[in-house]
Design a protein around this motif. Structure first.
Motif, PDB file in Angstrom:
ATOM      1  N   LYS A 170    -121.482 -46.686  35.788  1.00 55.54           N
ATOM      2  CA  LYS A 170    -121.393 -47.136  34.410  1.00 55.54           C
ATOM      3  C   LYS A 170    -120.031 -46.711  33.851  1.00 55.54           C
ATOM      4  O   LYS A 170    -119.431 -45.752  34.315  1.00 55.54           O
ATOM      5  N   ALA A 171    -119.580 -47.378  32.849  1.00 53.11           N
ATOM      6  CA  ALA A 171    -118.332 -47.013  32.200  1.00 53.11           C
ATOM      7  C   ALA A 171    -118.557 -45.675  31.484  1.00 53.11           C
ATOM      8  O   ALA A 171    -119.497 -45.524  30.715  1.00 53.11           O
ATOM      9  N   ALA A 172    -117.700 -44.719  31.784  1.00 55.01           N
ATOM     10  CA  ALA A 172    -117.865 -43.378  31.225  1.00 55.01           C
ATOM     11  C   ALA A 172    -117.325 -43.335  29.815  1.00 55.01           C
ATOM     12  O   ALA A 172    -116.165 -43.670  29.566  1.00 55.01           O
ATOM     13  N   ALA A 173    -118.141 -42.913  28.898  1.00 57.20           N
ATOM     14  CA  ALA A 173    -117.705 -42.723  27.514  1.00 57.20           C
ATOM     15  C   ALA A 173    -117.349 -41.253  27.351  1.00 57.20           C
ATOM     16  O   ALA A 173    -118.144 -40.376  27.680  1.00 57.20           O
ATOM     17  N   PRO A 174    -116.148 -40.968  26.882  1.00 58.75           N
ATOM     18  CA  PRO A 174    -115.759 -39.556  26.750  1.00 58.75           C
ATOM     19  C   PRO A 174    -116.621 -38.843  25.715  1.00 58.75           C
ATOM     20  O   PRO A 174    -116.961 -39.390  24.682  1.00 58.75           O
ATOM     21  N   ASP A 175    -116.933 -37.607  26.030  1.00 57.05           N
ATOM     22  CA  ASP A 175    -117.728 -36.786  25.126  1.00 57.05           C
ATOM     23  C   ASP A 175    -116.859 -36.398  23.929  1.00 57.05           C
ATOM     24  O   ASP A 175    -115.757 -35.871  24.107  1.00 57.05           O
ATOM     25  N   PHE A 206    -115.796 -32.707  23.928  1.00 57.94           N
ATOM     26  CA  PHE A 206    -115.265 -32.179  25.179  1.00 57.94           C
ATOM     27  C   PHE A 206    -114.170 -31.157  24.930  1.00 57.94           C
ATOM     28  O   PHE A 206    -114.163 -30.068  25.510  1.00 57.94           O
ATOM     29  N   GLU A 207    -113.240 -31.465  24.050  1.00 61.12           N
ATOM     30  CA  GLU A 207    -112.137 -30.535  23.782  1.00 61.12           C
ATOM     31  C   GLU A 207    -112.632 -29.273  23.083  1.00 61.12           C
ATOM     32  O   GLU A 207    -112.143 -28.183  23.345  1.00 61.12           O
ATOM     33  N   LEU A 208    -113.618 -29.439  22.200  1.00 63.31           N
ATOM     34  CA  LEU A 208    -114.179 -28.255  21.546  1.00 63.31           C
ATOM     35  C   LEU A 208    -114.843 -27.341  22.566  1.00 63.31           C
ATOM     36  O   LEU A 208    -114.694 -26.114  22.505  1.00 63.31           O
ATOM     37  N   LEU A 209    -115.576 -27.948  23.509  1.00 58.62           N
ATOM     38  CA  LEU A 209    -116.219 -27.151  24.555  1.00 58.62           C
ATOM     39  C   LEU A 209    -115.179 -26.470  25.431  1.00 58.62           C
ATOM     40  O   LEU A 209    -115.341 -25.308  25.822  1.00 58.62           O
ATOM     41  N   ALA A 210    -114.094 -27.194  25.741  1.00 56.46           N
ATOM     42  CA  ALA A 210    -113.032 -26.612  26.563  1.00 56.46           C
ATOM     43  C   ALA A 210    -112.396 -25.424  25.845  1.00 56.46           C
ATOM     44  O   ALA A 210    -112.134 -24.377  26.466  1.00 56.46           O
ATOM     45  N   GLU A 211    -112.146 -25.565  24.541  1.00 57.41           N
ATOM     46  CA  GLU A 211    -111.570 -24.460  23.782  1.00 57.41           C
ATOM     47  C   GLU A 211    -112.531 -23.268  23.729  1.00 57.41           C
ATOM     48  O   GLU A 211    -112.121 -22.119  23.840  1.00 57.41           O
ATOM     49  N   LYS A 212    -113.807 -23.561  23.572  1.00 58.51           N
ATOM     50  CA  LYS A 212    -114.815 -22.505  23.517  1.00 58.51           C
ATOM     51  C   LYS A 212    -114.864 -21.752  24.850  1.00 58.51           C
ATOM     52  O   LYS A 212    -114.901 -20.520  24.881  1.00 58.51           O
ATOM     53  N   ARG A 213    -114.851 -22.514  25.943  1.00 50.14           N
ATOM     54  CA  ARG A 213    -114.866 -21.878  27.275  1.00 50.14           C
ATOM     55  C   ARG A 213    -113.616 -21.029  27.477  1.00 50.14           C
ATOM     56  O   ARG A 213    -113.682 -19.929  28.033  1.00 50.14           O
ATOM     57  N   ALA A 214    -112.466 -21.550  27.057  1.00 52.12           N
ATOM     58  CA  ALA A 214    -111.217 -20.796  27.198  1.00 52.12           C
ATOM     59  C   ALA A 214    -111.276 -19.501  26.387  1.00 52.12           C
ATOM     60  O   ALA A 214    -110.833 -18.441  26.858  1.00 52.12           O
ATOM     61  N   ALA A 215    -111.841 -19.576  25.172  1.00 49.05           N
ATOM     62  CA  ALA A 215    -111.951 -18.372  24.343  1.00 49.05           C
ATOM     63  C   ALA A 215    -112.887 -17.354  24.991  1.00 49.05           C
ATOM     64  O   ALA A 215    -112.603 -16.145  25.010  1.00 49.05           O
ATOM     65  N   GLU A 216    -114.001 -17.834  25.537  1.00 50.59           N
ATOM     66  CA  GLU A 216    -114.937 -16.928  26.217  1.00 50.59           C
ATOM     67  C   GLU A 216    -114.283 -16.293  27.435  1.00 50.59           C
ATOM     68  O   GLU A 216    -114.449 -15.099  27.694  1.00 50.59           O
TER      69      GLU A 216
END
Length: 118
Positions: A29-34, A37-47
């Motif tokens: 299926k055509a992937a729709a970006p979350d 996603f960037e907020l989660l990436a920033e959160k993971r980086a902060a953790e």
């Protein structure tokens, strides 16, 4: 009701449609970006950064404790060496004192022998 008599071409068409529908399930299926996603990436980086800082603090604490143990051990070794040196000095002084007394006794004995001969 439906007409149960179907022709060969109707059955082939139905089979082809069913096969296409089955294959359509497996197509990606055509992937729709979350949107987050960037907020989660920033959160993971902060953790990850917080965890890294905790590890760094723990390592610094271990290094400090090791340095304290080494300093205490070195101080104990130095104190023990000083005690050994002081004991050696005291023994040396006692031996010298004894030697001086023995020399005096020998000298007195020679003097007394000389007096006795006259």
């Amino acid at each position: 009701m439906k007409d149960l008599k179907t022709g060969f071409s109707d059955r082939i068409t139905a089979q082809q449609d069913a096969k296409k529908a089955l294959l359509a399930k497996f197509k990606p299926k055509a992937a729709a970006p979350d949107p987050e996603f960037e907020l989660l990436a920033e959160k993971r980086a902060a953790e990850k950064e917080a965890l890294r800082q905790q590890h760094e603090l723990a390592k610094a604490e271990q290094r400090r404790e090791k340095a304290e143990k080494d300093a205490a051990r070195m101080a104990a070794d130095l104190a023990a060496q000083d005690a050994i040196d002081a004991e050696k000095r005291a023994d040396r002084k006692a031996r010298k004192q004894l030697t001086k007394e023995e020399q005096k006794e020998k000298r007195d004995a020679r003097y007394a022998a000389r007096k006795a001969r006259r």
